[in-house]
Design an enzyme around this catalytic site. Structure first.
Site, short mmCIF file in Angstrom:
data_model
loop_
_atom_site.label_atom_id
_atom_site.label_comp_id
_atom_site.label_asym_id
_atom_site.label_seq_id
_atom_site.Cartn_x
_atom_site.Cartn_y
_atom_site.Cartn_z
N GLU A 79 0.86 -1.19 0.00
CA GLU A 79 0.00 0.00 0.00
C GLU A 79 0.89 1.24 0.00
O GLU A 79 2.10 1.13 0.19
CB GLU A 79 -0.95 -0.01 1.20
CG GLU A 79 -0.26 0.20 2.52
CD GLU A 79 -1.11 -0.28 3.71
OE1 GLU A 79 -1.93 0.49 4.18
OE2 GLU A 79 -0.90 -1.43 4.15
N LYS B 278 2.71 4.72 1.11
CA LYS B 278 3.21 5.29 2.37
C LYS B 278 2.87 6.77 2.36
O LYS B 278 3.49 7.56 1.65
CB LYS B 278 4.72 5.07 2.49
CG LYS B 278 5.26 5.50 3.84
CD LYS B 278 6.70 5.05 4.02
CE LYS B 278 7.20 5.30 5.43
NZ LYS B 278 7.05 6.66 5.90
N ASP C 247 2.48 10.57 3.32
CA ASP C 247 3.44 11.50 3.91
C ASP C 247 2.71 12.51 4.78
O ASP C 247 2.30 13.57 4.33
CB ASP C 247 4.20 12.20 2.77
CG ASP C 247 5.47 12.84 3.29
OD1 ASP C 247 5.81 12.61 4.46
OD2 ASP C 247 6.10 13.57 2.51
N GLU D 190 -2.72 7.78 8.95
CA GLU D 190 -1.93 8.98 8.73
C GLU D 190 -2.86 10.17 8.51
O GLU D 190 -3.88 10.03 7.82
CB GLU D 190 -1.07 8.76 7.48
CG GLU D 190 0.14 9.63 7.39
CD GLU D 190 1.35 9.12 8.19
OE1 GLU D 190 1.22 8.14 8.97
OE2 GLU D 190 2.41 9.74 8.04
N TYR E 76 -4.46 2.84 7.94
CA TYR E 76 -3.58 1.78 7.41
C TYR E 76 -3.42 0.60 8.36
O TYR E 76 -2.70 -0.34 8.04
CB TYR E 76 -2.23 2.33 6.99
CG TYR E 76 -1.44 3.02 8.09
CD1 TYR E 76 -0.99 2.33 9.19
CD2 TYR E 76 -1.12 4.37 7.97
CE1 TYR E 76 -0.26 2.96 10.18
CE2 TYR E 76 -0.39 5.01 8.96
CZ TYR E 76 0.03 4.30 10.06
OH TYR E 76 0.75 4.92 11.04
N LYS F 191 11.20 3.21 0.13
CA LYS F 191 11.15 4.67 0.06
C LYS F 191 11.49 5.18 -1.34
O LYS F 191 12.32 4.63 -2.04
CB LYS F 191 12.15 5.27 1.07
CG LYS F 191 11.79 4.99 2.51
CD LYS F 191 10.81 6.01 3.06
CE LYS F 191 11.51 7.29 3.36
NZ LYS F 191 11.45 7.66 4.76
N CYS G 81 17.77 44.45 -19.30
CA CYS G 81 17.93 43.06 -19.72
C CYS G 81 19.40 42.67 -19.58
O CYS G 81 20.27 43.36 -20.10
CB CYS G 81 17.49 42.88 -21.17
SG CYS G 81 17.83 41.21 -21.80
N CYS H 1 20.69 41.92 -23.48
CA CYS H 1 20.80 42.94 -24.53
C CYS H 1 20.80 44.36 -23.98
O CYS H 1 20.95 45.32 -24.75
CB CYS H 1 19.68 42.76 -25.56
SG CYS H 1 18.05 43.20 -24.94
N CYS I 137 11.65 41.81 -21.21
CA CYS I 137 12.56 42.52 -22.11
C CYS I 137 11.78 42.78 -23.39
O CYS I 137 11.38 41.84 -24.08
CB CYS I 137 13.80 41.67 -22.39
SG CYS I 137 14.75 42.31 -23.78
N CYS J 87 16.80 40.68 -29.05
CA CYS J 87 17.46 40.17 -27.85
C CYS J 87 17.91 38.73 -28.09
O CYS J 87 17.09 37.85 -28.35
CB CYS J 87 16.53 40.23 -26.65
SG CYS J 87 17.22 39.48 -25.17
S1 IVH Z 1 2.34 0.69 8.87
C1 IVH Z 1 4.36 -1.27 12.40
N1 IVH Z 1 1.38 1.77 6.68
O1 IVH Z 1 5.20 5.47 8.17
C2 IVH Z 1 3.96 -0.69 11.12
N2 IVH Z 1 2.73 3.10 8.08
O2 IVH Z 1 7.97 4.63 8.98
C3 IVH Z 1 3.37 0.64 11.31
N3 IVH Z 1 3.02 5.40 7.29
O3 IVH Z 1 4.95 5.93 11.59
C4 IVH Z 1 3.24 1.45 10.14
N4 IVH Z 1 1.78 5.20 5.49
O4 IVH Z 1 3.18 7.05 10.20
C5 IVH Z 1 2.13 1.95 7.77
N5 IVH Z 1 0.44 2.60 4.73
C6 IVH Z 1 1.18 2.79 5.81
C7 IVH Z 1 1.79 4.01 6.12
C8 IVH Z 1 2.56 4.13 7.25
C9 IVH Z 1 2.52 6.02 6.22
C10 IVH Z 1 3.93 6.01 8.28
C11 IVH Z 1 3.50 5.79 9.70
C12 IVH Z 1 4.70 5.25 10.41
C13 IVH Z 1 5.79 5.46 9.45
C14 IVH Z 1 6.77 4.32 9.56
#
Ligand code: IVH
Length: 671
Positions: free
Chosen positions: A112, A114, A116, A171, A223, A313, A407, A410, A425, A431
């Site tokens: 899934e 991640k 931010d 998140e 999540y 990442k 400019c 020129c 310009c 130019c």
């Molecule tokens: S699972 C033990 N799933 O990433 C596993 N974390 O580096 C717990 N995060 O602190 C995390 N998207 O805030 C999980 N789909 C996702 C996530 C996720 C973002 C963040 C979360 C965690 C950090 C871990």
């Protein structure tokens, strides 16, 4: 109906619409209609004290400020994840998992996105939200209950009852569009804009006054789970549990997948990377989890984090570096803009040493100074930009830069268009910087595509006086002998260059229109124009009234095009090109009406053709290719990595197909 009955009905109805909006992403009513329901409930509660329940949606606008946040000890620690950078490290994770499980077979993984943002844990007791806490140090976090109630998608009461304690983890993020709107407002109010959605989201959750949090329009994406009463009764896979969370009313993103073996995981990661820019929120990677809860238990955790999960990442889209200088750039329309000269920094997967500072007004507002450590951003294919300075690292004596008045190339005195921020310009014909930029655009890949005529080569030819304007490209032939003698060129490369120039004479009309470099006319608009007018003659005599009739062309673009066509120098340019033998291939007449009346959007990666080819096929068969999904779209052709456009198509109920099926549906011989 008694007020308490009406209030109960309104609560349920409003929460149902919240779920439709945040979880299922298919709203049934307009914002106005929603506001009406909301205000009716608010009024009822005000008129009948005691009616407001703990799950009333009116609590979502925030409550009275708290003096400080209490602390919360997590019943299950909130662990962090090991990182994996690149395919090799993802495969190494799989090997560790299989070694630990002593398994030779493929492992079933859940992949899934991640998100931010910042993680929170939300506790429900008897189906009601009772507490929310930040991650903190993983063991103890801050009590942000009131703030969490204001976050979009957080249910105040579970959609289906759950008797015991349930901790849901996820998140809190800010969508990109909300972030841009927030920054627009801050700039208008002379406040410092936020550098990224994550900071804006975490700043929002740190407000002691939850009414301020409510204004940030934050969102929750679930999540996983923390402590749950009677956990054994839950689905026995992670993905099964995510589905269960959705059924309780939590938003879970559709971009998740069961992967059998690590190859499928690697594929998902690649697709997620490709669609990153299209997603409505920021991600910094993919989280890969062993799907079976039983196997997760066997694998267990170390002090750092679980052995059953890893964060694959992506390269960071922002980085800090030193601003060494501020240069000036003159664009093809004469716009004079500041350019940051940076100590090289690796960001968004490439090394960046120059970044745009947009314009001098923006520069002043961001208060960027030479010597500052700045935040540089490169998202997707977008040109790297300086987001702002890290003010705490500013050296003493750094002075604000001043905008030029002449400019830099020129020497002409710069002007400012009325109501516009850009300095310009006005020496459009003379130019050298503008001529260079115009030629660079004319020969670029999406325009006339003349390989071998790059930035350096053009600069050289300009300096030698061999090139003075765009039609001059087609007179370079006469200088063949001198070119061969020029160091490093030689027979072969001169031959290749001249052949490329010759070949460009018959590029299709849409590329030719794009190559002209008219403001607001990108490659897509150029395609619309070529299709609408069919011939160069029809296009070059187009009037405003005719131009605004072209679908997707608004009044601003139409008037810019009209003005461009009316300028003598531009008609002279077109004449010069025709005289030099350029004959744009006029739009192929439709070869059929198989796709007549259809508006088709391509998204994601195509395997068998380029996007341009795909769009040309649609146009040839009488259909209209488009870049964005709307109610008018009749078909979306989605390939790997398709993101938000696919989601939108699904929301709007637009039919979706894949490339293979699309090609198969076309009449034989039409491709
Ligand atoms: S699972 C033990 N799933 O990433 C596993 N974390 O580096 C717990 N995060 O602190 C995390 N998207 O805030 C999980 N789909 C996702 C996530 C996720 C973002 C963040 C979360 C965690 C950090 C871990």
């Amino acid at each position: 109906m008694r007020p308490e009955e009406r209030a109960a009905w309104l609560r349920a109805e409003i929460e149902r619409h919240n779920r439709l909006y945040y979880v299922e992403e298919r709203p049934e009513i307009s914002d106005d209609a929603y506001d009406q329901l909301f205000h009716e409930l608010k009024r009822l509660e005000e008129e009948n004290p005691g009616l407001q329940t703990l799950d009333s949606p009116t609590l979502r606008v925030g409550a009275a400020p708290v003096g400080s946040f209490g602390t919360v000890r997590h019943r299950h620690p909130m662990l962090s994840l090991d990182n994996a950078f690149g395919e090799e490290e993802i495969r190494a994770f799989d090997e560790r998992v299989r070694r630990f499980l002593a398994s030779g077979d493929d492992v079933a993984y859940a992949a899934e996105l991640k998100y931010d943002g910042l993680s929170v844990s939300i506790l429900y007791q008897g189906s009601l939200l009772v507490r929310a806490a930040t991650r903190g140090d993983g063991t103890t976090g801050e009590d942000v209950t009131e703030n969490a109630r204001t976050v979009g998608g957080v249910p105040l009461r579970l959609a289906s009852p759950f008797e015991g304690d349930l901790e849901v983890r996820g998140e809190i993020v800010m969508f990109k569009s909300d972030f841009e709107e927030l920054n627009r407002q801050r700039i208008a109010a002379s406040e410092q804009p936020f550098v990224n959605p994550r900071n804006a989201a975490s700043g929002g959750m740190r407000q002691l006054d939850s009414r301020l949090t409510a204004q940030r329009r934050l969102r929750f994406l679930a999540y996983g789970l923390g402590f749950v009463d009677g956990e054994d009764a839950l689905p026995d896979t992670h993905l099964g549990r995510l589905d269960w969370l959705m059924s309780l009313g939590f938003p879970v993103r559709p971009e998740r997948r069961a992967c059998h073996g690590i190859d499928e995981v690697v594929k998902f990661v690649d697709e997620a990377r490709a669609s990153r820019a299209e997603l409505p929120f920021g991600i910094d990677g993919v989280v890969v989890k062993v799907d079976s809860i039983a196997l997760q238990g066997e694998l267990g955790s170390t002090a750092r984090g679980p052995r059953w999960a890893v964060a694959a990442k992506f390269p960071a889209e922002q980085a800090m570096t030193l601003l060494v200088g501020i240069g000036t750039q003159v664009g093809r329309t004469g716009a004079v803009t500041p350019v940051a000269e940076l100590e090289p920094v690796f960001v968004g997967g490439v090394t960046v040493s120059r970044a745009t500072l947009h314009n001098y007004e923006d520069l002043a507002r961001k208060d960027v100074r030479v010597g500052d450590t700045v935040i540089v951003q490169r998202a997707g294919d977008v040109i790297p930009e300086v987001v702002g300075p890290a003010l705490d690292r500013r050296p003493a004596g750094a002075v604000p830069p001043s905008a030029p008045t002449q400019c830099p190339v020129c020497g002409t005195t710069l002007t400012r268009d009325e109501g516009m921020v850009a300095l310009r310009c006005p020496n459009r014909q003379g130019c050298e910087a503008q001529i260079q930029a115009k030629i660079e655009h004319f020969v670029s890949r999406k325009a006339m595509d003349i390989e071998g005529l790059g930035e350096k080569q053009i600069a050289r030819f300009l300096a030698l006086g061999w090139l003075t304007d765009i039609p001059g490209i087609y007179r370079l032939e006469d200088l063949k002998d001198q070119m061969v003698e020029l160091d490093r060129m030689g027979d072969q490369s001169v031959g290749n260059l001249l052949a490329a120039i010759e070949a460009s004479k018959s590029r299709p009309l849409d590329r030719f229109i794009y190559a002209l470099g008219i403001r607001y006319v990108g490659d897509r608009t150029a395609g619309d124009l070529a299709r609408a007018f069919g011939t160069l003659n029809a296009f070059r005599t187009a009037t405003f009234d005719r131009l605004v009739e072209v679908p997707d062309i608004g009044p601003r673009t139409a008037s810019e095009i009209e003005e461009w066509l009316e300028a003598e120098e531009n008609q002279a340019l077109i004449n010069g090109l025709l005289a030099a033998g350029v004959r744009p291939r006029e739009a192929d007449a439709p070869t059929g009406d198989h796709l007549a009346g259809q508006t088709i959007v391509f998204t994601g990666k195509l395997e068998r053709m380029t996007r341009e080819e795909a769009e040309a096929i649609v146009a040839r068969l009488g259909g209209k290719p488009s870049g964005s999904v709307s109610k008018a779209t009749t078909l979306v052709v989605a390939g790997p990595g398709a993101g938000s456009k696919l989601v939108k198509a699904e929301q709007l109920g637009v039919p979706v197909t894949d490339e293979e099926s699309f090609l198969r549906s076309l009449p034989e011989g039409s491709i």
